[in-house]
Write a protein that holds these residues in place. Structure first.
Motif, PDB file in Angstrom:
ATOM      1  N   ILE A 140      -4.383  -8.448  -5.248  1.00 15.92           N
ATOM      2  CA  ILE A 140      -5.187  -7.282  -5.218  1.00 15.92           C
ATOM      3  C   ILE A 140      -4.176  -6.043  -5.705  1.00 15.92           C
ATOM      4  O   ILE A 140      -4.569  -5.212  -6.427  1.00 15.92           O
ATOM      5  CB  ILE A 140      -5.714  -6.749  -3.750  1.00 15.92           C
ATOM      6  N   ALA A 141      -3.029  -6.083  -5.121  1.00 13.30           N
ATOM      7  CA  ALA A 141      -2.112  -4.870  -5.155  1.00 13.30           C
ATOM      8  C   ALA A 141      -1.812  -4.776  -6.659  1.00 13.30           C
ATOM      9  O   ALA A 141      -1.762  -3.727  -7.137  1.00 13.30           O
ATOM     10  CB  ALA A 141      -1.172  -4.829  -4.049  1.00 13.30           C
ATOM     11  N   ILE A 142      -1.255  -5.741  -7.054  1.00 12.77           N
ATOM     12  CA  ILE A 142      -0.737  -5.665  -8.501  1.00 12.77           C
ATOM     13  C   ILE A 142      -1.671  -5.608  -9.491  1.00 12.77           C
ATOM     14  O   ILE A 142      -1.357  -4.863 -10.648  1.00 12.77           O
ATOM     15  CB  ILE A 142       0.171  -6.818  -8.802  1.00 12.77           C
ATOM     16  N   LEU A 201       5.033 -18.303  -7.269  1.00 10.30           N
ATOM     17  CA  LEU A 201       3.722 -17.761  -6.860  1.00 10.30           C
ATOM     18  C   LEU A 201       3.012 -16.840  -7.726  1.00 10.30           C
ATOM     19  O   LEU A 201       3.708 -16.136  -8.262  1.00 10.30           O
ATOM     20  CB  LEU A 201       4.152 -16.797  -5.639  1.00 10.30           C
ATOM     21  N   PRO A 202       1.961 -17.435  -8.293  1.00 15.34           N
ATOM     22  CA  PRO A 202       1.175 -16.731  -9.249  1.00 15.34           C
ATOM     23  C   PRO A 202       0.466 -15.336  -8.687  1.00 15.34           C
ATOM     24  O   PRO A 202       0.082 -15.245  -7.598  1.00 15.34           O
ATOM     25  CB  PRO A 202       0.362 -17.568  -9.661  1.00 15.34           C
ATOM     26  N   ILE A 203       0.315 -14.563  -9.790  1.00 22.52           N
ATOM     27  CA  ILE A 203      -0.208 -13.266  -9.348  1.00 22.52           C
ATOM     28  C   ILE A 203      -1.604 -13.292 -10.318  1.00 22.52           C
ATOM     29  O   ILE A 203      -1.503 -13.138 -11.512  1.00 22.52           O
ATOM     30  CB  ILE A 203       0.402 -11.895  -9.577  1.00 22.52           C
ATOM     31  N   PHE A 204      -2.786 -13.370  -9.820  1.00 19.26           N
ATOM     32  CA  PHE A 204      -3.870 -13.360 -10.648  1.00 19.26           C
ATOM     33  C   PHE A 204      -4.700 -11.981 -10.252  1.00 19.26           C
ATOM     34  O   PHE A 204      -4.669 -11.473  -9.158  1.00 19.26           O
ATOM     35  CB  PHE A 204      -4.927 -14.692 -10.297  1.00 19.26           C
ATOM     36  N   TYR A 205      -5.464 -11.640 -11.257  1.00 13.72           N
ATOM     37  CA  TYR A 205      -6.474 -10.803 -11.034  1.00 13.72           C
ATOM     38  C   TYR A 205      -7.508 -10.962 -12.202  1.00 13.72           C
ATOM     39  O   TYR A 205      -7.545 -11.176 -13.350  1.00 13.72           O
ATOM     40  CB  TYR A 205      -6.084  -9.023 -11.476  1.00 13.72           C
ATOM     41  N   ARG A 240       0.797  -1.102   0.167  1.00 12.40           N
ATOM     42  CA  ARG A 240      -0.133   0.078   0.099  1.00 12.40           C
ATOM     43  C   ARG A 240       0.820   1.308  -0.144  1.00 12.40           C
ATOM     44  O   ARG A 240       0.393   2.355  -0.009  1.00 12.40           O
ATOM     45  CB  ARG A 240      -1.007   0.095   1.354  1.00 12.40           C
ATOM     46  N   SER A 241       2.081   1.038   0.045  1.00 15.11           N
ATOM     47  CA  SER A 241       3.122   2.105   0.347  1.00 15.11           C
ATOM     48  C   SER A 241       3.433   3.099  -0.822  1.00 15.11           C
ATOM     49  O   SER A 241       3.707   4.322  -0.888  1.00 15.11           O
ATOM     50  CB  SER A 241       4.380   1.746   0.934  1.00 15.11           C
ATOM     51  N   GLY A 242       3.552   2.483  -2.103  1.00 15.49           N
ATOM     52  CA  GLY A 242       3.829   2.969  -3.144  1.00 15.49           C
ATOM     53  C   GLY A 242       3.461   2.602  -4.701  1.00 15.49           C
ATOM     54  O   GLY A 242       2.719   1.860  -4.544  1.00 15.49           O
ATOM     55  N   THR A 243       3.527   3.230  -5.599  1.00 14.91           N
ATOM     56  CA  THR A 243       3.280   3.164  -6.971  1.00 14.91           C
ATOM     57  C   THR A 243       4.694   2.787  -7.668  1.00 14.91           C
ATOM     58  O   THR A 243       4.323   2.269  -8.998  1.00 14.91           O
ATOM     59  CB  THR A 243       2.890   4.327  -7.770  1.00 14.91           C
ATOM     60  N   ASN A 250       9.649  -1.151  -8.853  1.00 12.55           N
ATOM     61  CA  ASN A 250      10.813  -1.791  -8.401  1.00 12.55           C
ATOM     62  C   ASN A 250      11.133  -1.383  -6.838  1.00 12.55           C
ATOM     63  O   ASN A 250      11.703  -2.407  -6.056  1.00 12.55           O
ATOM     64  CB  ASN A 250      12.144  -0.680  -9.029  1.00 12.55           C
ATOM     65  N   ILE A 251      10.625  -0.403  -6.326  1.00 13.66           N
ATOM     66  CA  ILE A 251      10.780   0.029  -4.799  1.00 13.66           C
ATOM     67  C   ILE A 251      10.014  -0.905  -4.072  1.00 13.66           C
ATOM     68  O   ILE A 251      10.469  -1.247  -2.999  1.00 13.66           O
ATOM     69  CB  ILE A 251      10.583   1.339  -4.771  1.00 13.66           C
ATOM     70  N   LEU A 252       8.758  -1.111  -4.729  1.00 12.15           N
ATOM     71  CA  LEU A 252       7.722  -1.971  -4.057  1.00 12.15           C
ATOM     72  C   LEU A 252       8.170  -3.374  -3.874  1.00 12.15           C
ATOM     73  O   LEU A 252       7.949  -3.919  -2.647  1.00 12.15           O
ATOM     74  CB  LEU A 252       6.458  -1.907  -4.880  1.00 12.15           C
TER      75      LEU A 252
END
Length: 454
Positions: A444-446, A406-410, A312-315, A318-320
């Motif tokens: 959710i985030a990505i 670890l997969p990322i789904f949306y 939740r900290s930034g957009t 790379n930093i995230l």
């Protein structure tokens, strides 16, 4: 009924439950050798129960005592069969070798019912004392030789087998050691000092082995025992500390305030006080222990919260991801971590975004991506190897040094994946739960980030 008989009945009932569990658990691996081992132990205990409750004062007690050694003859070769099955060596072992392992037990059968086995039986308060003869020592040598060979073979194979089988082997060693310690202490050491009344505890300790064995071979995910025992100890300390607080309060009210607890209204008032305030006292003590770092689960819980804060900290991706990897490192000791995301103009092509690189994965060419599409929980190399879900994928992950993906789904669409090189170490159930929670946050985030920057 004596304590010895009660413990024997409890051990017998536990083994019956284990037999039923193995029989009805269709997914149990190595079912036949496991089932044979538990049946042999249960038969031995069944004969002991018959001797105790039906033949105790009978002329047939000596026959029953001799018959009790029959199931024990085959426990050692049955255990060796299990070891070969666990290490996938049954088909390699030659037939004559298998026959030689079982042959001594078969040869000893006719001598069971003679004075070469047990010459006399003395009835005691807790059971029986047998006068063992020469056959017993031959059996003991045979038993120790076969079990020793099996354990030595397990120790050697533990360096070559899958991580899950290696963990199962460690549990088998733990169960064997626990049983051996009890057996030696109560059935060998204490009788040498004249303390023969505790002999039954050593005999019935076999239930530890069967319990650990069934648990180990019925699972492929294991808790970190150190963390689990520390958590149990922490809960116990908080619980008994809460009891002590109210016991101290009771003494204070009784001796100094002079409250008469023989009065029913005072008793009810104190019970209500305990009922309403004990959860608060327990939580206060628990938080106090957590503050000083006694809770091993606290690191994982705090890391999950930290992951949510990071996402939740930034957009800046790379930093995230840089912050995210630092948080994950507090729970999982990994070597490398790579993050791939789908290209917005071509969602079937994934490019490396952390660390920034030029690697590209195509859905049509990547077995891993195709697997993740159908398995949104993730790809654990150790489990894929053990369950033989996809042999080629397991080999591919091994070559690429990927222990977990670890997969990322949306919206049910694969948007990316996180590859973790955990140095080929076993990931505990706590660590896998941690990764599962991270996945929920990442989805959710990505997903929201890519949607906002589409």
């Amino acid at each position: 009924m004596t304590l010895a008989n009660l413990i024997l009945i409890c051990a017998w009932v536990i083994n019956l439950i284990l037999i039923a569990f193995v029989v009805f658990n269709k997914e149990q691996k190595h079912r036949l050798p496991v089932l044979l081992l538990i049946i042999l132990v249960t038969l031995w205990q069944s004969i002991e129960l018959i001797n105790v409750f039906f033949l105790r004062f009978s002329d047939h007690l000596l026959l029953g005592a001799r018959f009790g050694l029959l199931p024990n003859l085959f426990i050692a070769p049955a255990f060796l069969w299990l070891v070969f099955s666990l290490c996938d060596r049954c088909q390699i072992v030659k037939k004559y070798t298998k026959i030689l392992v079982w042959l001594p037990a078969i040869i000893m059968i006719p001598f069971l019912f003679s004075n070469y086995n047990i010459s006399s039986v003395t009835v005691t308060e807790n059971g029986f004392i047998f006068q063992q003869e020469v056959l017993y020592y031959y059996f003991l040598a045979y038993f120790l030789l076969v079990i020793g060979f099996a354990l030595t073979f397990l120790a050697k194979m533990s360096k070559k087998v899958n991580l899950i089988i290696k963990k199962q082997i460690s549990y088998i060693f733990f169960g064997t050691a626990l049983t051996a310690v009890f057996a030696l202490l109560f059935s060998v050491v204490l009788p040498l000092f004249g303390l023969k009344n505790w002999f039954y505890l050593g005999v019935d300790s076999a239930v530890f082995f069967t319990l650990v064995l069934v648990y180990a071979l019925a699972r492929f995910r294991f808790w970190d025992l150190k963390q689990l025992f520390l958590k149990i100890a922490l809960d116990a300390i908080a619980f008994f500390s809460t009891l002590f607080v109210f016991y101290f309060l009771f003494l204070l009210l009784l001796r100094f305030v002079k409250i008469d607890f023989m009065v029913l209204s005072n008793q009810l008032a104190f019970v209500l006080l305990i009922g309403f305030s004990s959860p608060l006292v327990y939580q206060a003590i628990y938080k106090f222990l957590n503050y000083f770092g006694f809770n091993p689960q606290q690191k994982i819980e705090l890391s999950v919260i930290a992951v949510a804060d990071v996402l939740r900290s930034g957009t800046d991706l790379n930093i995230l991801f840089s912050r995210l990897t630092k948080v994950i490192a507090q729970v999982i000791d990994y070597q490398d971590m790579f993050v791939y995301l789908a290209k917005h103009n071509n969602p079937e092509v994934f490019h490396q975004v952390y660390p920034v690189g030029e690697r590209i994965l195509a859905l049509n060419d990547s077995q891993l991506l195709q697997f993740l599409v159908n398995h949104p929980a993730g790809a654990n190399k150790a489990e894929i190897q053990y369950l033989q879900t996809d042999r080629y994928l397991a080999e591919s992950m091994d070559k690429q040094k990927i222990d977990f993906a670890l997969p990322i789904f949306y919206n049910q669409q694969l948007l990316g994946l996180v590859m973790i090189d955990a140095k080929q170490r076993f990931l505990s159930a706590q660590q896998l739960q941690f990764l599962s929670k991270i996945k929920d946050y990442l989805d959710i985030a990505i997903g929201s980030f890519l949607l906002a920057n589409k």
